[in-house]
Structure formats: structure tokens, C-alpha cells
Design a protein around this motif. Structure first.
Motif, PDB file in Angstrom:
ATOM      1  N   ARG A  13       7.390 -12.647  18.810  1.00  0.00           N
ATOM      2  CA  ARG A  13       5.931 -12.570  18.779  1.00  0.00           C
ATOM      3  C   ARG A  13       5.343 -13.983  18.815  1.00  0.00           C
ATOM      4  O   ARG A  13       5.735 -14.847  18.012  1.00  0.00           O
ATOM      5  CB  ARG A  13       5.498 -11.852  17.510  1.00  0.00           C
ATOM      6  N   VAL A  32       4.882  -3.594   8.716  1.00  0.00           N
ATOM      7  CA  VAL A  32       4.472  -2.280   9.223  1.00  0.00           C
ATOM      8  C   VAL A  32       4.243  -1.321   8.050  1.00  0.00           C
ATOM      9  O   VAL A  32       4.977  -1.346   7.058  1.00  0.00           O
ATOM     10  CB  VAL A  32       5.535  -1.675  10.168  1.00  0.00           C
ATOM     11  N   ILE A  42      -0.353   2.580  17.153  1.00  0.00           N
ATOM     12  CA  ILE A  42      -0.213   1.394  16.310  1.00  0.00           C
ATOM     13  C   ILE A  42      -1.525   0.622  16.348  1.00  0.00           C
ATOM     14  O   ILE A  42      -2.078   0.391  17.427  1.00  0.00           O
ATOM     15  CB  ILE A  42       0.942   0.493  16.796  1.00  0.00           C
ATOM     16  N   TYR A  43      -2.034   0.260  15.166  1.00  0.00           N
ATOM     17  CA  TYR A  43      -3.239  -0.555  15.113  1.00  0.00           C
ATOM     18  C   TYR A  43      -3.163  -1.498  13.909  1.00  0.00           C
ATOM     19  O   TYR A  43      -2.362  -1.316  12.995  1.00  0.00           O
ATOM     20  CB  TYR A  43      -4.504   0.310  15.046  1.00  0.00           C
ATOM     21  N   LYS A  44      -3.983  -2.509  13.899  1.00  0.00           N
ATOM     22  CA  LYS A  44      -3.953  -3.518  12.864  1.00  0.00           C
ATOM     23  C   LYS A  44      -4.455  -2.955  11.536  1.00  0.00           C
ATOM     24  O   LYS A  44      -5.431  -2.198  11.491  1.00  0.00           O
ATOM     25  CB  LYS A  44      -4.823  -4.718  13.266  1.00  0.00           C
ATOM     26  N   ASN A  45      -3.803  -3.370  10.453  1.00  0.00           N
ATOM     27  CA  ASN A  45      -4.251  -3.010   9.118  1.00  0.00           C
ATOM     28  C   ASN A  45      -5.481  -3.854   8.788  1.00  0.00           C
ATOM     29  O   ASN A  45      -5.398  -5.080   8.734  1.00  0.00           O
ATOM     30  CB  ASN A  45      -3.138  -3.267   8.104  1.00  0.00           C
ATOM     31  N   GLN A  79      -0.111  -7.190   9.251  1.00  0.00           N
ATOM     32  CA  GLN A  79       0.587  -5.904   9.168  1.00  0.00           C
ATOM     33  C   GLN A  79      -0.042  -4.895  10.121  1.00  0.00           C
ATOM     34  O   GLN A  79      -1.264  -4.853  10.302  1.00  0.00           O
ATOM     35  CB  GLN A  79       0.528  -5.362   7.733  1.00  0.00           C
ATOM     36  N   ASP A  80       0.819  -4.082  10.762  1.00  0.00           N
ATOM     37  CA  ASP A  80       0.364  -3.012  11.645  1.00  0.00           C
ATOM     38  C   ASP A  80       0.408  -1.670  10.912  1.00  0.00           C
ATOM     39  O   ASP A  80       1.220  -1.459  10.015  1.00  0.00           O
ATOM     40  CB  ASP A  80       1.252  -2.921  12.888  1.00  0.00           C
ATOM     41  N   GLN A 133      -0.403  -2.544  21.471  1.00  0.00           N
ATOM     42  CA  GLN A 133      -1.294  -3.706  21.362  1.00  0.00           C
ATOM     43  C   GLN A 133      -1.042  -4.690  22.498  1.00  0.00           C
ATOM     44  O   GLN A 133       0.106  -4.993  22.816  1.00  0.00           O
ATOM     45  CB  GLN A 133      -1.073  -4.393  20.012  1.00  0.00           C
ATOM     46  N   GLN A 141      -6.082  -2.738  21.462  1.00  0.00           N
ATOM     47  CA  GLN A 141      -5.191  -1.584  21.569  1.00  0.00           C
ATOM     48  C   GLN A 141      -5.394  -0.905  22.922  1.00  0.00           C
ATOM     49  O   GLN A 141      -6.526  -0.636  23.327  1.00  0.00           O
ATOM     50  CB  GLN A 141      -5.467  -0.575  20.444  1.00  0.00           C
TER      51      GLN A 141
END
Length: 816
Positions: free
Chosen positions: A287, A577, A623-626, A632-633, A678, A685
Motif C-alpha cells: 500500500r 480491518v 469495503i469502506y473507510k472507518n 482501518q477499513d 477502493q 469507493q
């Protein structure tokens, strides 16, 4: 003895099929009756010999009668044989003057010698293809391949178990419904299969396209696991015990007992499973600016007790009352370590330790009343089933940064209680010899409460946060179904429809109190849904000849979101995650089409098939951002656009020689996978999709060295699989086992070496949303040693009960 009779029966059936096409004018008929009870005996083997060679034969019907046609006009010897009775031999001569001979009533006497043994488990697993399902009769070869139902499922055609998550899939799809003895369970399928000892399983039914008689849940169909039980006179049973040696030893035992006296039959099963499972793995992530290496170590200990106790009371010839209860107790604990090593020196490395304890107690109570009308085949069944599951779980997390040093302590306390009530009534009426009507109604009421308490404390900065989440889920499903089947000439058909009224009502409350006032939350929400819809089904079967048959079927299915998919309460978490559900998730609907062809040969049967699924509002992962943690996802679920999938499969049950037989299968699935990923460059997203082709193959060979010694060779291959995020590498395994019979055939010792070449591991290579590679390893290479012993004796005089059991689990399916 039972194996020999079964072999004779198979030969007789094939010979009969051949003879029926010959056009010979002769026939022989009769009726077989128990000499003591004067009751007719169904399923008795009738063999026709010419010069001491079997040429044809058959079995008696429910009323004890038989009629074997298409015989040439010549002398024959007729042998009538059944387990627990003395064999009867009669000589006849068919001629122009006497083409059709009726032997009238034939009385069979009990054989005291044969009463001393009881057969519970066959040596070799066999596969039967029915009009609406495939039945796998579990033999000792499958039992030896693993301790639990989860471990032997990978040996069954078209079924797979994910080696890491233990998720069950059928035909490459995890939307499958699992039943135990035809009844639903509150326990999650992945957890349930790990708690059932393999030695307790009698059959596994694969119902890939269920009729309207069954609940329409599960896109890929139903897997019905049937446990051992019998109705033998007197006391009898079996005991199975085994140890699997891997990194740590694991113990698995099962006891089956049965006592039949007068009008009452008692049966019980007890299964015990204990062991520690060790797993480890790694993920290397590339990443941008956050390149890291993650290492995982897990160690889980589980002890489970599964008890089943049942009573059948034969009130009279027309009425039967049955009751059983399942009690399932699981005590589990686990420890794990996750280390994240960032390659960027400016990003602090971290390590997370967790220590979890969980208990699970499920109790199920089931009562069935059956009435047989005077008209043959006309029956009515009433059933009620109640189950309660309590599953408390407590986990401590210790998340620390290595440099600079800091520690965050988190505790999670989860309490989930599930109550389910199911009531159904089923009526069957043969309107004529070729037409059968089935109608029924069912109500299901379910209530789930889930409470989640969380405390986060970081002493170094004086930070503290307390959270409490409550989720209450109530669901009611009321349905009515009707099926009508008809048979004519070489055709048979069944058409049906199930009408359902579906209601859910879910309340969610989330309260957070923090030392940082900006984080305080007091949030409430409610989700309601109401659906009234119909689920049609259609089956056609065409028997082109005695060796060739075709089957076509269609049904509409639904996948309703489970509690884990809609609960907004966190399911699990790691530093990078977190998994939680989506309360707004809608059901997905599927139109499923299937065609099969079965060819009977001299050495066995071969079945090939193809299927197509049209899916609406497909449920898939997102999947999306916290929002509370930018590093964290959140892994969750959402509804996507329409989708489709199709596949082909083939299986064969063959006996090449008297000493060599095999079950072979292969399948290939073509599907489109959709989801949300993402964009690594923008952070947005985006929805994406990919076309996937998956190939799997299995083979299970059985070799008879002597009357007492047998060998088994099993191999499987799971081909490359592709998802939106990664490419899973192929994996395969080879197992070798043997069984030796002892104690005059009542006992056996089994040894098995699993994954000889240690090739079963999960490895992947991904590029979305950024490059990742990794692998996970578990105790795949193991050695199993087990002992099986059958005791007691008795003659099975209550075959009607066995047929009733078969109807409960195999019911519906046309006039075949």
C-alpha cells in the motif's frame, strides 16, 4: 452378509431392467409375510435363478407384494431372502399353459443366527441420484477422512469447506442452507459442522434445486445431514473413537444406542470432540506510503458435546408419535497474535494480542405426530420444533505500538440469545396410481437479541471509552405450499408453488461515552420489511431407456440476510480491518434452472449436469473507510445489480472389479463476482466486477485386499479462483487409508494419513486496491487412528418407520 445381499440386489435390478425390454410373456408374483406378526414385509429381496445363475429379480413393495415380468417360458429357481430371516427357495416352471404363476403368501421365519449382528456403517460410501437430489451414503472410508462433518465435506462432490473460515459452499456458492435430519438449526453452519462427529453421520443429501415443499432459502440449495438411528428389536448400538495426530492431538468419539421393546423405540447419540487447532499466516502489503508485512498466529481450543435422545411410540398401525431433543454444548477459547511491521520508518510498528473465551449452548425439542389413513399412501404429519441458543463471548485485545511505545487495552463482552419456533403440517394423498398430491403449511417465528459491551482504555494519554450496542431482530415467516406429481409412460413430472408472507422488525441502539466528549453517541434506528411472494418449482424426468434418463427442474429461491449480515454490531477486528453488518440489506432472489443426464453401465452409473442461475439484488461484500479510524477499513455487505452464474458437473459411482471401486467427480463453475473496492489513487469507493471460472475434481478409490483388509485412496484438486481483490492459488491433497475388520466382523480399526504431500494451504496474490500477497497454513497433514465396534442384536421389523424417516428427509420428488 448385508453387503452380499446388497450386491445381489444391485445385480438383480440391472438384470430386471434388461429383462423388461425382452418382451418375454412369463411372470411370477406373490406376497411376503412375517410368520410371527403376520404383517407384510416390504423391501425383501427376490432373486430369479437359471442354472444357478441370477438372471433377474426385484424387491417387495410396501404391502409385501412382488411381480417379476418378462420371463422366458422355462424352469427357474426363486430365492427369497431378507436380513434376520431364513432364506426360502422355490422351484417353478413357466410354460404356455402356465405363463403367470402366483406363489400367493410366502411366510418368512426369523433366523436366530442372523439376529446376533447388526450393520450400522458400510465399508464404502455410495452415491445415489434421485429425481430431485443426490444422496451420499457415508461409509467408513469417509468417516476415516476426518473427525468432524466439516472435515469430510471436502470429500463430497460439489461441496467445499473454506480451510480458514470453515465456510461451507455448494457448487461454488456459500448461500446454502444446512439441515440436520431435515430440521433447521440455530447454530451457524460453519460452527455446526465442526461439532458433529463424522461417525454420527449416516447420509448427506445434496438438494441443489429443492421443490416447493422445502423452504426456499439458500441460492445454491440445501445440504441435509442425516444422523444414525434405527428401530431394531432389543438393544443394540455402536461406538466409534479416534485420535488425529497433527501439531497437537485431537480426540473424537461417538456412541449410538437403540432399544426397541413393544410399541416403544428409544434411541440416543452422543458425540464428543476435543482438540487444539494451530494456524499461522502472513500478508505482505504494498500500500503506497503504508507498505507493511503482517504475521498471524492463532491457537484455538474447543470442546464440544452433542447429545440426541429420541422416542418413537407406535400407538397402533395408523398412528405414530415421535419426540427427540438435541443438546449441544461447546466450550471454546483462543489466543492470537498479529504483528504489523511497516517498511516506512516514520510509521510505528504494532502488535495485537487477543485472548477470547466463548460458550455456546443450544437445545432443540422436536415432536412429530403421523397418521396413516386407510387409503394406501395417504398420510398427514404434524410437527413442532423449538430451539434456543445462548452464545456468550468475551475477548481481551492488547494493541500496542512498538516504537514509540503505547498500549491500548480493549475488552469486548458479547451476549447473543436466539429463540426459534417452527410449526408445520404436511398432507399427502395419492389421487391415483400415477398422480400424487402434497399440500402443507408452515410458520416460523424467530427472535434474536444481541448485546455488545466494549471498553477501550489507553492509560498513557488518559483516554477511556465505553460503548454499549443492543440489537433485537424479530422475524416471522408464514407459508403454504402445494405439489402435484404425475407419471405417464416414460415421463414423470411435478409442479408446485410455495406462497410466503415475510416480516422482519429490527431495533438497534448504540450508546458511547468517552473521555473525549466529541465521541459521545446516543443513536437509535429501526428496520422493517414486509414481502409477500410466491416460489414456484417444476420437475420433469424422462426415462428414455432402462440405461438412460434425463431430468430437468426449475425453482425460485431466496437468500434472506442473516443476523451476522445485518447486525451493525462489530463481529471481529484487527488493526487494519473490522467486520460488521448492514441493517439496510435486502433479500436476494434467484431463478435456478438445472438439467441432468444419468447413464447406467455394466460397472455403475454416471451422472452429468448443467445449471444456470439468474440472481436479482445480489448480496456481496463491500469495503469502506472507518470514519472513526482513517487507518482501518470496514468490511460489510450491500445489494448489487442483477447477476448470473452457470456451471457443469459430472460424477460416477463405478465398480471396475470385485476388488476395486471408485467415486469420481469433477465440476466447473462460471460466475461474475461483484463488489466495492477502493481506488488506491483517489481513495473513492468504486464498484467493480470480474468473470471467474473455477474447476474442481475429486476421486475416492477403494481396494479390497482380503475379506478383512481394505485400502482407500482419496485425492482432490481445487483450481485457481479469482475475486475482486486477489487471485487464489490452486491447492490439492492426497490421502491414504486402510481398514481392518476384527471381532468377527463387529469391529474395525482404521488408519489414515491425510495430505501426504502437505500441499493444502491458502495462498493468494492481489492487486486491488493495492498489491498484496500472502498465505495461511493449518494442520492439514495429520494421521488418524480409529476404532469402531457394533454390539447388540435385533431384527428390523419396523421398516415402515425407516420409510417414514426417508420420507421426512427425501419426501417430495415426483412419482419415481
Amino acid at each position: 452378509m448385508k453387503f452380499k445381499i446388497l450386491l445381489i440386489l444391485v445385480i438383480c435390478n440391472f438384470s430386471l431392467l434388461f429383462a423388461q425390454g425382452s418382451g418375454n410373456p412369463g411372470s411370477v408374483s406373490g406376497k411376503v409375510i412375517d410368520n410371527t406378526s403376520k404383517q407384510p414385509l416390504p423391501y425383501v429381496n427376490v432373486s430369479i435363478f437359471e442354472n444357478d445363475k441370477i438372471i433377474t429379480g426385484g424387491i417387495t413393495q410396501e404391502n409385501g407384494s412382488f411381480n417379476i415380468k418378462n420371463l422366458a417360458l422355462k424352469p427357474y429357481k426363486i430365492e427369497i431372502q431378507f436380513i434376520g430371516y431364513k432364506k426360502i427357495i422355490k422351484n417353478i416352471t413357466l410354460s404356455e399353459a402356465d405363463k403367470n404363476i402366483n406363489l400367493n403368501s410366502i411366510f418368512l421365519e426369523e433366523d436366530a443366527v442372523q439376529l446376533n449382528t447388526v450393520e450400522i456403517v458400510k465399508e464404502r460410501s455410495t452415491i445415489e441420484q434421485k429425481i430431485d437430489r443426490k444422496i451420499v451414503n457415508v461409509g467408513k472410508d469417509l468417516i476415516a477422512s476426518g473427525n468432524t462433518a466439516s472435515e469430510i465435506m471436502n470429500n463430497i462432490p460439489t461441496v467445499s469447506i473454506d480451510p480458514q473460515t470453515k465456510e461451507l459452499s455448494l457448487r461454488g456458492n456459500s448461500n446454502v442452507r444446512v439441515l440436520i435430519d431435515g430440521k433447521p438449526s440455530n447454530i451457524d453452519a460453519a460452527q455446526l459442522l465442526q461439532q458433529i462427529p463424522s461417525s454420527s453421520i449416516k447420509q448427506v443429501e445434496l438438494i441443489t434445486n429443492p421443490s416447493a415443499k422445502y423452504n426456499p432459502e439458500g441460492m445454491s440449495g440445501i445440504i441435509n445431514i442425516i444422523l444414525h438411528k434405527n428401530a431394531n428389536e432389543g438393544f443394540n448400538g455402536s461406538i466409534n473413537s479416534g485420535v488425529t495426530f497433527g501439531i497437537t492431538p485431537k480426540v473424537n468419539s461417538a456412541l449410538n444406542l437403540n432399544y426397541k421393546v413393544g410399541k416403544v423405540n428409544f434411541y440416543t447419540n452422543y458425540g464428543f470432540n476435543h482438540g487444539i487447532n494451530a494456524n499461522n499466516g502472513f500478508i505482505d502489503s504494498f500500500r503506497p506510503t503504508l507498505e507493511n508485512e503482517q504475521d498471524f498466529e492463532f491457537r484455538n481450543k474447543n470442546t464440544s458435546h452433542l447429545v440426541k435422545f429420541g422416542i418413537d411410540y407406535y400407538i397402533n398401525d395408523k398412528n405414530t408419535l415421535s419426540f427427540y431433543t438435541n443438546q449441544n454444548i461447546v466450550d471454546g477459547s483462543g489466543r492470537g497474535l498479529t504483528v504489523v511491521d511497516y517498511l516506512n520508518a516514520g510509521q510505528p510498528d504494532s502488535r495485537q494480542l487477543f485472548d477470547s473465551r466463548n460458550d455456546n449452548f443450544t437445545q432443540t425439542y422436536d415432536m412429530v405426530y403421523k397418521h396413516d389413513f386407510d387409503k394406501k399412501g395417504e398420510t398427514i404429519d404434524f410437527q413442532t420444533n423449538f430451539s434456543n441458543t445462548k452464545g456468550p463471548e468475551y475477548t481481551d485485545f492488547n494493541l500496542g505500538q512498538i516504537n514509540p511505545t503505547s498500549t491500548t487495552l480493549t475488552s469486548n463482552d458479547i451476549n447473543r440469545v436466539t429463540n426459534s419456533l417452527q410449526v408445520n403440517i404436511d398432507y399427502v394423498n395419492p389421487l391415483s396410481e400415477t398422480v400424487k398430491l402434497e399440500i402443507g403449511a408452515e410458520s416460523r417465528i424467530q427472535r434474536i437479541t444481541n448485546n455488545f459491551d466494549e471498553n477501550i482504555n489507553e492509560a498513557s494519554v488518559g483516554y477511556n471509552r465505553d460503548g454499549n450496542s443492543n440489537f433485537e431482530f424479530k422475524r416471522q415467516i408464514h407459508s403454504f405450499y402445494t405439489n402435484i406429481g404425475k407419471q405417464w409412460n416414460k415421463w414423470s413430472a411435478q409442479v408446485g408453488v410455495r406462497i410466503e408472507n415475510y416480516d422482519i422488525d429490527a431495533d438497534f441502539e448504540n450508546v458511547i461515552t468517552s473521555s473525549n466528549p466529541s465521541e459521545n453517541i446516543n443513536d437509535k434506528s429501526n428496520v422493517k420489511d414486509h414481502i409477500f411472494t410466491a416460489y414456484p418449482s417444476l420437475f420433469f424426468n424422462y426415462k428414455a431407456s432402462e440405461k438412460n434418463s434425463f431430468n430437468f427442474n426449475y425453482s425460485r429461491r431466496v437468500d434472506r440476510p442473516g443476523i451476522g449480515q445485518i447486525s451493525p454490531i462489530r463481529e471481529w477486528t484487527t488493526p487494519l480491518v473490522e467486520s460488521r453488518g448492514n441493517p439496510a440489506l435486502e433479500p436476494q432472489f434467484t431463478n435456478s434452472f438445472e438439467v441432468n443426464y444419468t447413464r447406467t453401465t455394466k460397472i455403475g452409473s454416471i451422472t452429468t449436469g448443467a445449471f444456470y442461475r439468474q440472481i436479482s439484488d445480489e448480496i456481496s461484500r463491500v469495503i469502506y473507510k472507518n470514519p472513526d479510524n482513517p487507518n482501518q477499513d470496514i468490511l460489510s455487505y450491500d445489494n448489487f445489480d442483477d447477476n448470473h452464474a452457470f456451471g457443469i458437473e459430472a460424477s460416477a459411482n463405478l465398480k471396475f472389479y470385485s476388488w476395486w471401486s471408485a467415486n469420481l467427480s469433477a465440476d466447473s463453475y462460471f460466475k461474475t463476482v461483484r463488489g466495492t473496492v477502493q481506488n488506491a489513487n483517489t481513495g473513492d469507493q468504486e464498484r467493480a466486477e470480474v468473470d471467474v471460472t473455477v474447476f474442481n475434481a475429486r476421486m475416492n478409490h477403494n481396494f479390497t485386499a482380503t475379506k478383512k483388509l481394505r485400502f482407500n485412496l482419496f485425492a482432490m484438486y481445487r483450481g485457481r479462483d479469482l475475486s475482486l481483490q486477489f487471485d487464489r492459488s490452486p491447492m490439492y491433497r492426497v490421502d491414504l487409508g486402510s481398514t481392518y475388520t476384527i471381532l468377527k466382523g463387529k469391529g474395525s480399526i482404521t488408519a489414515r494419513f491425510n495430505d501426504i504431500f502437505e500441499t493444502m494451504n491458502f495462498a493468494f496474490d492481489g492487486s486491488i486496491p493495492y498489491r498484496q500477497t500472502g498465505a495461511f497454513y493449518w494442520e492439514s497433514q495429520t494421521f488418524y487412528i480409529g476404532f469402531n465396534y457394533m454390539f447388540g442384536g435385533g431384527k428390523n421389523k419396523e421398516l415402515q418407520r425407516k420409510q417414514r424417516d426417508a420420507n421426512e428427509t427425501q419426501g417430495s420428488g415426483g412419482m419415481m
